[in-house]
Design an enzyme around this catalytic site. Structure first.
Site, PDB file in Angstrom:
ATOM      1  NE  ARG A   1      73.659   5.049  18.963  1.00 32.11           N
ATOM      2  CZ  ARG A   1      72.269   4.675  18.290  1.00 32.11           C
ATOM      3  NH1 ARG A   1      72.027   3.426  17.899  1.00 32.11           N
ATOM      4  NH2 ARG A   1      71.657   5.600  18.664  1.00 32.11           N
TER       5      ARG A   1
ATOM      6  CG  PHE B   1      74.117  17.261  21.367  1.00 24.62           C
ATOM      7  CD1 PHE B   1      73.303  18.539  21.968  1.00 24.62           C
ATOM      8  CD2 PHE B   1      75.117  17.779  20.636  1.00 24.62           C
ATOM      9  CE1 PHE B   1      73.669  19.614  21.475  1.00 24.62           C
ATOM     10  CE2 PHE B   1      75.689  18.956  20.316  1.00 24.62           C
ATOM     11  CZ  PHE B   1      74.986  20.071  20.886  1.00 24.62           C
TER      12      PHE B   1
ATOM     13  CG  ASP C   1      71.260  14.895  26.593  1.00 26.32           C
ATOM     14  OD1 ASP C   1      71.287  14.699  25.648  1.00 26.32           O
ATOM     15  OD2 ASP C   1      70.306  15.787  27.109  1.00 26.32           O
TER      16      ASP C   1
ATOM     17  CG  ASN D   1      73.956  24.815  26.648  1.00 29.96           C
ATOM     18  OD1 ASN D   1      74.750  24.981  25.693  1.00 29.96           O
ATOM     19  ND2 ASN D   1      72.686  25.555  26.388  1.00 29.96           N
TER      20      ASN D   1
ATOM     21  CG  ASP E   1      73.883  12.032  17.496  1.00 32.06           C
ATOM     22  OD1 ASP E   1      73.330  12.481  16.421  1.00 32.06           O
ATOM     23  OD2 ASP E   1      73.619  11.082  18.214  1.00 32.06           O
TER      24      ASP E   1
ATOM     25  CB  CYS F   1      69.216  14.104  12.364  1.00 32.02           C
ATOM     26  SG  CYS F   1      69.044  14.970  13.678  1.00 32.02           S
TER      27      CYS F   1
END
Length: 227
Positions: free
Chosen positions: A43, A59, A81, A109, A131, A171
């Site tokens: 960040r 996201f 989001d 979406n 992300d 991730c």
């Protein structure tokens, strides 16, 4: 990261401060622990290039990337989001930091929104942050995950002007670094763009990578400029 104040007993909302930004975190109902501490320094990295940019944070969860961009001078930030609760929390966190005139939450979406922006030939954004949650949690679904990662990255690359920036990550430890990098190469080729790598990053050091435990290396994070 620091607790801003001790929560009342039984109160799921906890006030924290990270990178100088205040958040309310829902430790009971939020995703995982309610906040992703492993992205702290990533960040900071995006905030260094956010000044004056029109940012699309995809996201967004609790708005952490969006707020870091706004706090460092982004002109405008759209924080997207699919969860209405996440968008509400993002808007509340923006207000908490006096950034509500810059950061606007949007319930949508991400896949559909990016498609709509591409189809409309939008020129609204010059910095896009991707992300996403882990698209794969097992080795058997990696191929589907690659398609998902490629779709959002390809569309983001198509939307960005020359000189624009893309921050993108995965991730999932099942999405190995070599697979993620190859996906980015393929997306750039299909988007007919060239990428200049600004930074290649990982998770914060308080989520250590143990070389004899491959699962501990899970977060791949890249910042590019479209050239």
């Amino acid at each position: 990261f620091a607790l801003a104040e001790a929560p009342e007993p039984g109160e799921p909302l906890t006030a924290i401060v990270e990178n100088g930004i205040k958040y309310n975190v829902d430790v009971e109902n939020g995703q995982k622990t309610g906040f992703f501490l492993d992205q702290k320094y990533n960040r900071q990295a995006i905030s260094k290039i956010a000044k004056g940019k029109h940012v699309l944070d995809c996201f967004t969860h609790t708005g952490a990337f969006a707020l870091n961009a706004a706090a460092c001078g982004a002109a405008a930030v759209t924080a997207v989001d699919i969860s209405a609760e996440a968008v509400q929390m993002t808007d509340a966190n923006a207000s908490k930091n006096g950034l509500d005139k810059v950061v606007k939450g949007l319930k949508a979406n991400v896949f559909d929104l990016l498609s709509e922006l591409v189809n409309n030939k939008s020129q609204e954004y010059d910095f896009i942050i991707l992300d996403p949650p882990a698209f794969t949690k097992s080795g058997s679904t990696v191929k589907n995950a690659i398609r998902g990662y490629k779709e959002i990255n390809l569309k983001a690359m198509k939307l960005l002007p020359r000189g624009g920036y893309l921050a993108t990550c995965s991730c999932s430890h099942f999405m190995k670094e070599e697979l993620f990098v190859q996906m980015l190469h393929d997306a750039a080729a299909d988007a007919n763009v060239q990428l200049r790598q600004i930074e290649a990053r990982q998770q914060s050091p308080d989520h250590p990578i143990l070389w004899n435990v491959p699962e501990t290396y899970y977060l791949k994070f890249y910042i590019f400029q479209v050239v």
